[in-house]
Design a protein around this motif. Structure first.
Motif, PDB file in Angstrom:
ATOM      1  N   ALA A 346       0.847  -1.191   0.000  1.00 15.68           N
ATOM      2  CA  ALA A 346       0.000   0.000   0.000  1.00 15.68           C
ATOM      3  C   ALA A 346       0.879   1.235   0.000  1.00 15.68           C
ATOM      4  N   GLU A 347       0.307   2.341  -0.404  1.00 17.77           N
ATOM      5  CA  GLU A 347       1.046   3.601  -0.414  1.00 17.77           C
ATOM      6  C   GLU A 347       1.085   4.230   0.976  1.00 17.77           C
ATOM      7  N   ASN A 348       0.017   4.047   1.739  1.00 19.53           N
ATOM      8  CA  ASN A 348      -0.089   4.614   3.073  1.00 19.53           C
ATOM      9  C   ASN A 348      -1.412   4.141   3.640  1.00 19.53           C
ATOM     10  N   HIS A 349      -1.727   4.528   4.861  1.00 18.94           N
ATOM     11  CA  HIS A 349      -3.095   4.313   5.322  1.00 18.94           C
ATOM     12  C   HIS A 349      -3.446   5.221   6.480  1.00 18.94           C
ATOM     13  N   GLY A 350      -4.775   5.347   6.664  1.00 20.57           N
ATOM     14  CA  GLY A 350      -5.305   6.146   7.750  1.00 20.57           C
ATOM     15  C   GLY A 350      -5.558   5.264   8.958  1.00 20.57           C
ATOM     16  N   LEU A 351      -6.694   5.441   9.600  1.00 21.37           N
ATOM     17  CA  LEU A 351      -7.029   4.661  10.782  1.00 21.37           C
ATOM     18  C   LEU A 351      -7.585   3.308  10.337  1.00 21.37           C
ATOM     19  N   PHE A 352      -6.684   2.391  10.053  1.00 24.24           N
ATOM     20  CA  PHE A 352      -6.929   1.034   9.557  1.00 24.24           C
ATOM     21  C   PHE A 352      -7.347   0.969   8.087  1.00 24.24           C
ATOM     22  N   TRP A 353      -7.600   2.085   7.426  1.00 31.69           N
ATOM     23  CA  TRP A 353      -7.918   2.081   5.999  1.00 31.69           C
ATOM     24  C   TRP A 353      -6.625   2.174   5.189  1.00 31.69           C
ATOM     25  N   TYR A 354      -6.542   1.398   4.106  1.00 27.04           N
ATOM     26  CA  TYR A 354      -5.362   1.402   3.244  1.00 27.04           C
ATOM     27  C   TYR A 354      -5.594   2.255   2.009  1.00 27.04           C
ATOM     28  N   PHE A 355      -4.520   2.826   1.493  1.00 20.21           N
ATOM     29  CA  PHE A 355      -4.565   3.602   0.262  1.00 20.21           C
ATOM     30  C   PHE A 355      -3.691   2.913  -0.777  1.00 20.21           C
ATOM     31  N   GLN A 356      -4.258   2.671  -1.935  1.00 18.58           N
ATOM     32  CA  GLN A 356      -3.499   2.029  -3.001  1.00 18.58           C
ATOM     33  C   GLN A 356      -4.136   2.343  -4.349  1.00 18.58           C
ATOM     34  N   ASP A 357      -3.328   2.865  -5.275  1.00 18.85           N
ATOM     35  CA  ASP A 357      -3.769   3.103  -6.651  1.00 18.85           C
ATOM     36  C   ASP A 357      -5.054   3.917  -6.725  1.00 18.85           C
ATOM     37  N   GLY A 358      -5.117   4.979  -5.914  1.00 19.92           N
ATOM     38  CA  GLY A 358      -6.283   5.849  -5.945  1.00 19.92           C
ATOM     39  C   GLY A 358      -7.514   5.289  -5.270  1.00 19.92           C
ATOM     40  N   LYS A 359      -7.334   4.249  -4.459  1.00 18.11           N
ATOM     41  CA  LYS A 359      -8.455   3.619  -3.770  1.00 18.11           C
ATOM     42  C   LYS A 359      -8.208   3.591  -2.260  1.00 18.11           C
ATOM     43  N   VAL A 360      -9.283   3.645  -1.503  1.00 21.06           N
ATOM     44  CA  VAL A 360      -9.257   3.423  -0.062  1.00 21.06           C
ATOM     45  C   VAL A 360      -9.933   2.079   0.154  1.00 21.06           C
ATOM     46  N   LEU A 361      -9.298   1.165   0.867  1.00 24.97           N
ATOM     47  CA  LEU A 361      -9.850  -0.178   0.884  1.00 24.97           C
ATOM     48  C   LEU A 361      -9.466  -0.972   2.126  1.00 24.97           C
ATOM     49  N   HIS A 362     -10.181  -2.076   2.284  1.00 21.91           N
ATOM     50  CA  HIS A 362      -9.823  -3.088   3.280  1.00 21.91           C
ATOM     51  C   HIS A 362     -10.448  -4.397   2.831  1.00 21.91           C
ATOM     52  N   GLY A 363      -9.764  -5.498   3.126  1.00 23.86           N
ATOM     53  CA  GLY A 363     -10.283  -6.820   2.833  1.00 23.86           C
ATOM     54  C   GLY A 363     -10.419  -7.632   4.089  1.00 23.86           C
ATOM     55  N   GLY A 364     -11.028  -8.784   3.955  1.00 26.79           N
ATOM     56  CA  GLY A 364     -11.176  -9.672   5.089  1.00 26.79           C
ATOM     57  C   GLY A 364     -11.221 -11.122   4.647  1.00 26.79           C
ATOM     58  N   ASN A 365     -10.479 -11.980   5.336  1.00 28.59           N
ATOM     59  CA  ASN A 365     -10.491 -13.419   5.061  1.00 28.59           C
ATOM     60  C   ASN A 365     -10.402 -14.184   6.361  1.00 28.59           C
ATOM     61  N   SER A 366     -11.258 -15.152   6.515  1.00 30.00           N
ATOM     62  CA  SER A 366     -11.178 -16.082   7.625  1.00 30.00           C
ATOM     63  C   SER A 366     -11.743 -17.400   7.128  1.00 30.00           C
ATOM     64  N   PHE A 367     -11.919 -18.366   8.010  1.00 29.85           N
ATOM     65  CA  PHE A 367     -12.419 -19.669   7.595  1.00 29.85           C
ATOM     66  C   PHE A 367     -13.844 -19.522   7.055  1.00 29.85           C
ATOM     67  N   GLY A 368     -14.016 -19.714   5.759  1.00 31.10           N
ATOM     68  CA  GLY A 368     -15.347 -19.652   5.163  1.00 31.10           C
ATOM     69  C   GLY A 368     -15.901 -18.255   5.025  1.00 31.10           C
ATOM     70  N   ILE A 369     -15.038 -17.235   5.072  1.00 30.39           N
ATOM     71  CA  ILE A 369     -15.463 -15.837   4.916  1.00 30.39           C
ATOM     72  C   ILE A 369     -14.444 -15.131   4.035  1.00 30.39           C
ATOM     73  N   SER A 370     -14.926 -14.422   3.028  1.00 30.05           N
ATOM     74  CA  SER A 370     -14.042 -13.597   2.201  1.00 30.05           C
ATOM     75  C   SER A 370     -14.796 -12.325   1.836  1.00 30.05           C
ATOM     76  N   THR A 371     -14.174 -11.168   2.099  1.00 28.87           N
ATOM     77  CA  THR A 371     -14.849  -9.895   1.889  1.00 28.87           C
ATOM     78  C   THR A 371     -13.886  -8.867   1.320  1.00 28.87           C
ATOM     79  N   HIS A 372     -14.446  -7.855   0.683  1.00 29.80           N
ATOM     80  CA  HIS A 372     -13.631  -6.786   0.109  1.00 29.80           C
ATOM     81  C   HIS A 372     -14.459  -5.511   0.080  1.00 29.80           C
TER      82      HIS A 372
END
Length: 419
Positions: A346-372
């Motif tokens: 990532a280029e940087n991030h705020g309070l747990f939010w990531y910045f990359q390629d003009g986007k603010v984002l976060h993902g999530g993965n756990s057993f049987g869960i996938s989110t974006h």
């Protein structure tokens, strides 16, 4: 798989990526490419086909453009065996996207005057948390919210001692056996957030180890840490003298009218939750994690649409629903010195939010869960993908990545067509 998604998965589940793949399908061969999408009907049809030709059990998508939710649909099954459709009201946990709610809670507590980003965490905690490898280092709130605290996840401990199958769940199934035999997860009652974190970070704790700490000064080195995020939640809890889940409910969920959302799994009829799957033939028992702020928000597509819309407006300076405009700005303000985050992450991030390629984002993965969750950095669009598809085991990781890539392409086509 994008570098961002790969590191998110590795940071949580590095122990199990070496296990044999549980995937049964060759996703690359079966998933269709997005065709020309001109409207919501085209997008709906494509996503229906995508679910039918992939190993994804079910998914839900909300898209925001301008100041409106322009698409909100669900596809596939919340439970395959019982043929229960996945709907916009289906409750699903969102894994590490939960961390954005920790960010919002920290921002709100700062606005209310409980602490600042520069506050030493030991000015708040009832018992000091000290990095034995850097005992003079001052860990501040800003280090927790940017993953630069030097507090680490030990994968084996994080997985086997934090996650647990809830009492009453059937543990004679193949899915339960996989979690118990391969990962070391047991069936038990949940521990309190305070009890678990004390066991991990305090010297007399059962889970304490030098491996829980990095030999780097606070603020100098980026290491994604679930348990440091859990500690952020506990700091909010301690400072406000209110349980973290109650604080989030009062200050974030209720103002947004996210009435189906909660951190408290006891409030949910688990029979009505989306079943989490390792693959289409292997459902998992209902599990939880003690460090719940970082990964256990339970919510619906309908509720997450409300959250997404407010975050999009907040980035543009057009919302005061949760905070002042200055506090929304703080939430998304880059916090790190250049080069602190690995440049391919990532280029940087705020309070747990990531910045990359003009986007603010976060993902999530756990057993049987996938989110974006992704938002244009200028607030021109946003979307969320919620699934009960696994991306923790190696083959499943690639399969989910392929699906997410196609979903993202289709959404971008839709947004371009509706400009």
């Amino acid at each position: 798989m994008t570098t961002l998604s790969r590191i998110l998965v590795l940071s949580i589940l590095s122990l199990i990526l070496s296990l044999t793949s549980c995937s049964t399908n060759d996703e690359e061969a079966t998933i269709p490419e997005p065709s020309t999408i001109k409207n919501a009907a085209d997008l709906n049809a494509y996503l229906q086909e995508l679910v039918q030709t992939s190993s994804m059990p079910g998914m839900a998508i909300s898209i925001v453009k301008g100041d409106n939710i322009v698409f909100q649909e669900s596809f596939g099954y919340a439970n395959i065996q019982n043929q229960v459709a996945y709907t916009n009201e289906t409750v699903n946990s969102i894994a590490s996207i939960s961390k954005t709610f920790v960010g919002a809670a920290v921002a709100k507590a700062i606005e209310q005057g409980y602490f600042t980003l520069e506050t030493d965490i030991n000015d708040i905690l009832p018992i000091p948390v000290i990095n034995p490898k850097q005992p003079e280092g001052v860990i501040k709130i800003k280090h927790l919210v940017t993953h630069t605290s030097g507090l680490l996840d030990t994968p084996e401990v994080y997985l086997a001692h934090n996650y647990h199958i809830l009492p009453g769940e059937d543990i004679a199934t193949a899915g339960a056996g996989l979690l118990m035999d391969e990962i070391g997860i047991v069936q038990r009652q949940s521990y309190s957030l305070e009890e678990f974190l004390a066991n991990y970070f305090l010297e007399d704790g059962d889970l304490y180890s030098l491996d829980n700490f990095a030999d780097t000064p606070p603020g100098s080195t980026w290491n994604y840490s679930n348990l440091a995020t859990g500690l952020s939640g506990y700091i909010v809890e301690t400072a406000t003298e209110q349980s973290f889940d109650d604080y989030v409910r009062q200050n974030i969920l209720q103002p947004l009218q996210m009435n189906a959302s909660t951190y408290d799994i006891s409030e949910i009829n688990t029979d009505e939750m989306a079943t989490r799957y390792i693959n289409e033939d292997t459902p998992l028992p209902v599990y939880a994690n003690d460090s719940y702020p970082e990964g256990s928000m339970y919510t619906t597509n309908e509720d997450m649409g409300k959250y997404l819309l407010d975050m999009v407006k907040g980035i543009k300076g057009e919302s005061t629903t949760l905070f002042s405009k200055d506090t929304y700005e703080l939430l998304f303000d880059p916090q790190l010195a250049a080069g602190t985050v690995p440049p391919d992450f990532a280029e940087n991030h705020g309070l747990f939010w990531y910045f990359q390629d003009g986007k603010v984002l976060h993902g999530g993965n756990s057993f049987g869960i996938s989110t974006h969750l992704e938002i244009g950095q200028n607030g021109n669009y946003g979307f969320i993908l919620i699934t009960n598809m696994d991306a923790s085991f190696s083959g499943n990781t690639q399969n989910y990545s392929a699906v997410k890539e196609k979903v993202t392409k289709a959404i971008i086509e839709f947004l371009k067509a509706t400009e």
